[in-house]
Design a protein around this motif. Structure first.
Motif, PDB file in Angstrom:
ATOM      1  N   ARG A 152       0.845  -1.217   0.000  1.00  0.00           N
ATOM      2  CA  ARG A 152       0.000   0.000   0.000  1.00  0.00           C
ATOM      3  C   ARG A 152       0.870   1.254   0.000  1.00  0.00           C
ATOM      4  O   ARG A 152       0.550   2.247  -0.677  1.00  0.00           O
ATOM      5  CB  ARG A 152      -0.926  -0.016   1.205  1.00  0.00           C
ATOM      6  CG  ARG A 152      -2.086  -1.004   1.071  1.00  0.00           C
ATOM      7  CD  ARG A 152      -2.781  -1.243   2.403  1.00  0.00           C
ATOM      8  NE  ARG A 152      -3.146   0.014   3.064  1.00  0.00           N
ATOM      9  CZ  ARG A 152      -3.432   0.114   4.362  1.00  0.00           C
ATOM     10  NH1 ARG A 152      -3.370  -0.959   5.135  1.00  0.00           N
ATOM     11  NH2 ARG A 152      -3.777   1.269   4.874  1.00  0.00           N
ATOM     12  N   ALA A 153       1.945   1.226   0.775  1.00  0.00           N
ATOM     13  CA  ALA A 153       2.856   2.374   0.805  1.00  0.00           C
ATOM     14  C   ALA A 153       3.472   2.603  -0.570  1.00  0.00           C
ATOM     15  O   ALA A 153       3.596   3.753  -1.036  1.00  0.00           O
ATOM     16  CB  ALA A 153       3.953   2.146   1.847  1.00  0.00           C
ATOM     17  N   CYS A 172       2.933   6.050  -2.748  1.00  0.00           N
ATOM     18  CA  CYS A 172       4.069   6.871  -3.188  1.00  0.00           C
ATOM     19  C   CYS A 172       4.051   7.071  -4.699  1.00  0.00           C
ATOM     20  O   CYS A 172       4.394   8.154  -5.199  1.00  0.00           O
ATOM     21  CB  CYS A 172       5.378   6.225  -2.750  1.00  0.00           C
ATOM     22  SG  CYS A 172       5.632   6.226  -0.959  1.00  0.00           S
ATOM     23  N   LEU A 173       3.651   6.052  -5.434  1.00  0.00           N
ATOM     24  CA  LEU A 173       3.542   6.197  -6.888  1.00  0.00           C
ATOM     25  C   LEU A 173       2.478   7.225  -7.252  1.00  0.00           C
ATOM     26  O   LEU A 173       2.653   7.991  -8.208  1.00  0.00           O
ATOM     27  CB  LEU A 173       3.210   4.849  -7.532  1.00  0.00           C
ATOM     28  CG  LEU A 173       4.344   3.823  -7.625  1.00  0.00           C
ATOM     29  CD1 LEU A 173       3.832   2.548  -8.266  1.00  0.00           C
ATOM     30  CD2 LEU A 173       5.526   4.388  -8.413  1.00  0.00           C
ATOM     31  N   ARG A 174       1.388   7.248  -6.502  1.00  0.00           N
ATOM     32  CA  ARG A 174       0.303   8.192  -6.812  1.00  0.00           C
ATOM     33  C   ARG A 174       0.752   9.634  -6.694  1.00  0.00           C
ATOM     34  O   ARG A 174       0.262  10.509  -7.411  1.00  0.00           O
ATOM     35  CB  ARG A 174      -0.907   7.933  -5.901  1.00  0.00           C
ATOM     36  CG  ARG A 174      -1.743   6.728  -6.313  1.00  0.00           C
ATOM     37  CD  ARG A 174      -3.102   6.738  -5.652  1.00  0.00           C
ATOM     38  NE  ARG A 174      -3.016   6.612  -4.206  1.00  0.00           N
ATOM     39  CZ  ARG A 174      -2.984   5.457  -3.548  1.00  0.00           C
ATOM     40  NH1 ARG A 174      -3.016   4.309  -4.227  1.00  0.00           N
ATOM     41  NH2 ARG A 174      -2.914   5.423  -2.236  1.00  0.00           N
ATOM     42  N   VAL A 175       1.664   9.903  -5.775  1.00  0.00           N
ATOM     43  CA  VAL A 175       2.154  11.285  -5.608  1.00  0.00           C
ATOM     44  C   VAL A 175       3.502  11.470  -6.312  1.00  0.00           C
ATOM     45  O   VAL A 175       4.180  12.477  -6.099  1.00  0.00           O
ATOM     46  CB  VAL A 175       2.261  11.667  -4.117  1.00  0.00           C
ATOM     47  CG1 VAL A 175       0.886  11.642  -3.469  1.00  0.00           C
ATOM     48  CG2 VAL A 175       3.225  10.759  -3.368  1.00  0.00           C
ATOM     49  N   ASP A 176       3.893  10.488  -7.123  1.00  0.00           N
ATOM     50  CA  ASP A 176       5.097  10.553  -7.946  1.00  0.00           C
ATOM     51  C   ASP A 176       6.375  10.692  -7.119  1.00  0.00           C
ATOM     52  O   ASP A 176       7.334  11.339  -7.542  1.00  0.00           O
ATOM     53  CB  ASP A 176       5.001  11.710  -8.952  1.00  0.00           C
ATOM     54  CG  ASP A 176       5.991  11.528 -10.101  1.00  0.00           C
ATOM     55  OD1 ASP A 176       6.281  10.355 -10.440  1.00  0.00           O
ATOM     56  OD2 ASP A 176       6.494  12.533 -10.631  1.00  0.00           O
ATOM     57  N   ASP A 177       6.382  10.080  -5.912  1.00  0.00           N
ATOM     58  CA  ASP A 177       7.616  10.006  -5.119  1.00  0.00           C
ATOM     59  C   ASP A 177       8.267   8.666  -5.436  1.00  0.00           C
ATOM     60  O   ASP A 177       8.074   7.656  -4.741  1.00  0.00           O
ATOM     61  CB  ASP A 177       7.303  10.117  -3.629  1.00  0.00           C
ATOM     62  CG  ASP A 177       8.566  10.263  -2.784  1.00  0.00           C
ATOM     63  OD1 ASP A 177       9.671   9.955  -3.298  1.00  0.00           O
ATOM     64  OD2 ASP A 177       8.453  10.662  -1.610  1.00  0.00           O
ATOM     65  N   ALA A 182      10.740   6.957  -2.766  1.00  0.00           N
ATOM     66  CA  ALA A 182      10.013   6.329  -1.657  1.00  0.00           C
ATOM     67  C   ALA A 182       9.281   5.078  -2.122  1.00  0.00           C
ATOM     68  O   ALA A 182       9.220   4.074  -1.407  1.00  0.00           O
ATOM     69  CB  ALA A 182       9.037   7.316  -1.035  1.00  0.00           C
ATOM     70  N   ALA A 183       8.721   5.127  -3.327  1.00  0.00           N
ATOM     71  CA  ALA A 183       8.051   3.946  -3.881  1.00  0.00           C
ATOM     72  C   ALA A 183       9.041   2.804  -4.054  1.00  0.00           C
ATOM     73  O   ALA A 183       8.725   1.637  -3.770  1.00  0.00           O
ATOM     74  CB  ALA A 183       7.396   4.295  -5.213  1.00  0.00           C
ATOM     75  N   ALA A 184      10.246   3.127  -4.511  1.00  0.00           N
ATOM     76  CA  ALA A 184      11.283   2.101  -4.664  1.00  0.00           C
ATOM     77  C   ALA A 184      11.674   1.523  -3.310  1.00  0.00           C
ATOM     78  O   ALA A 184      11.858   0.310  -3.168  1.00  0.00           O
ATOM     79  CB  ALA A 184      12.503   2.695  -5.352  1.00  0.00           C
ATOM     80  N   GLY A 185      11.798   2.393  -2.302  1.00  0.00           N
ATOM     81  CA  GLY A 185      12.135   1.914  -0.959  1.00  0.00           C
ATOM     82  C   GLY A 185      11.092   0.950  -0.425  1.00  0.00           C
ATOM     83  O   GLY A 185      11.431  -0.072   0.184  1.00  0.00           O
ATOM     84  N   LEU A 231      12.681   2.259 -10.818  1.00  0.00           N
ATOM     85  CA  LEU A 231      12.355   3.528 -10.166  1.00  0.00           C
ATOM     86  C   LEU A 231      13.603   4.294  -9.735  1.00  0.00           C
ATOM     87  O   LEU A 231      13.595   5.533  -9.676  1.00  0.00           O
ATOM     88  CB  LEU A 231      11.452   3.278  -8.955  1.00  0.00           C
ATOM     89  CG  LEU A 231      10.038   2.792  -9.267  1.00  0.00           C
ATOM     90  CD1 LEU A 231       9.347   2.284  -7.998  1.00  0.00           C
ATOM     91  CD2 LEU A 231       9.208   3.915  -9.901  1.00  0.00           C
ATOM     92  N   LEU A 232      14.668   3.566  -9.406  1.00  0.00           N
ATOM     93  CA  LEU A 232      15.900   4.208  -8.925  1.00  0.00           C
ATOM     94  C   LEU A 232      16.906   4.493 -10.033  1.00  0.00           C
ATOM     95  O   LEU A 232      17.899   5.183  -9.796  1.00  0.00           O
ATOM     96  CB  LEU A 232      16.561   3.318  -7.869  1.00  0.00           C
ATOM     97  CG  LEU A 232      15.811   3.150  -6.544  1.00  0.00           C
ATOM     98  CD1 LEU A 232      16.526   2.136  -5.661  1.00  0.00           C
ATOM     99  CD2 LEU A 232      15.665   4.483  -5.822  1.00  0.00           C
TER     100      LEU A 232
END
Length: 228
Positions: free
Chosen positions: A21-22, A26-31, A34-37, A66-67
């Motif tokens: 879910r995290a 994070c993908l939804r807000v284009d971070d 953080a999404a990769a983490g 993502l990274l």
């Protein structure tokens, strides 16, 4: 926070769902970092707690995309940690060695826990190559990081378990017993989910080798309950 607390309570399914879910949030807000983490964290739990390698590789590939092309972050260090262990478990020792070295290098700058787990992987690879003394020295160095309280609780448990496994594999039972006693003291106040049961498994093995079979059996039965 939910993922970490759920793991401490032994609920792996909730932990993985929380990190998934995290990742999506994070993908939804284009971070993307953080999404990769979060993706790496899913892969780590799947690797250490289920050994289901296909989904592990899928989540790692997602994190790598993502990274790609970004400056180093803690997520890069943890990606290297999980990649090193994934390669080690699949028999790719050259690949595992490269990723372990990267985990130590990036982790030393960004995350001491990732650095310590990378150092353990590096030590085990040295031992597999026949350089036992250097491998043992690196294991001691990783162990010191746990005793000094430099690491988060989950990473502390992982390092302890890896230490004891490596020492048992070398028949270094005196050293394994010393680290197990240190691990038990830590577990009295910082047990993290199934790691507590795993610690008891190691303890039971050492007690059996020492001839204390009744106590070994008692520890093994408690471990079964905790791991279940």
């Amino acid at each position: 926070a939910l993922g970490e607390v759920a793991y401490a309570a032994g609920h792996l399914d909730v932990t993985i769902e929380a990190w998934e879910r995290a990742h999506a949030a994070c993908l939804r807000v284009d971070d993307q970092v953080a999404a990769a983490g979060a993706a790496v964290r899913v892969a780590m739990h799947l690797l250490f707690d289920t050994a289901l390698m296909a989904p592990v590789r899928g989540w790692l590939a997602r994190a790598e995309r993502l990274l790609d092309g970004r400056d180093e972050t803690p997520a890069h260090a943890w990606l290297a940690v999980v990649r090193a262990n994934e390669r080690l478990l699949t028999g790719d020792t050259p690949g595992a060695r490269r990723w372990a070295r990267r985990a130590v290098e990036v982790g030393s700058k960004w995350d001491p826990s990732a650095c310590a787990i990378g150092r353990v992987a590096e030590a085990r690879l040295l031992i597999l190559d026949g350089d036992v003394q250097q491998g043992l020295a690196l294991l001691d160095e990783a162990g010191v990081a746990t005793v000094s309280g430099d690491l988060d609780p989950l990473s502390t448990g992982v390092v302890y378990c890896e230490l004891v496994c490596a020492l048992q594999g070398l028949a270094q039972y005196d050293l394994a017993e010393e680290w197990t006693e240190a691990m038990e003291r830590w577990c009295e106040t910082n047990a993290i989910g199934s790691l507590h049961g795993r610690c008891r498994v190691h303890r039971a093995e050492i007690l059996r080798l020492r001839g204390s079979c009744d106590e070994a059996q008692r520890q093994a039965l408690i471990a079964c309950e905790e791991l279940r």
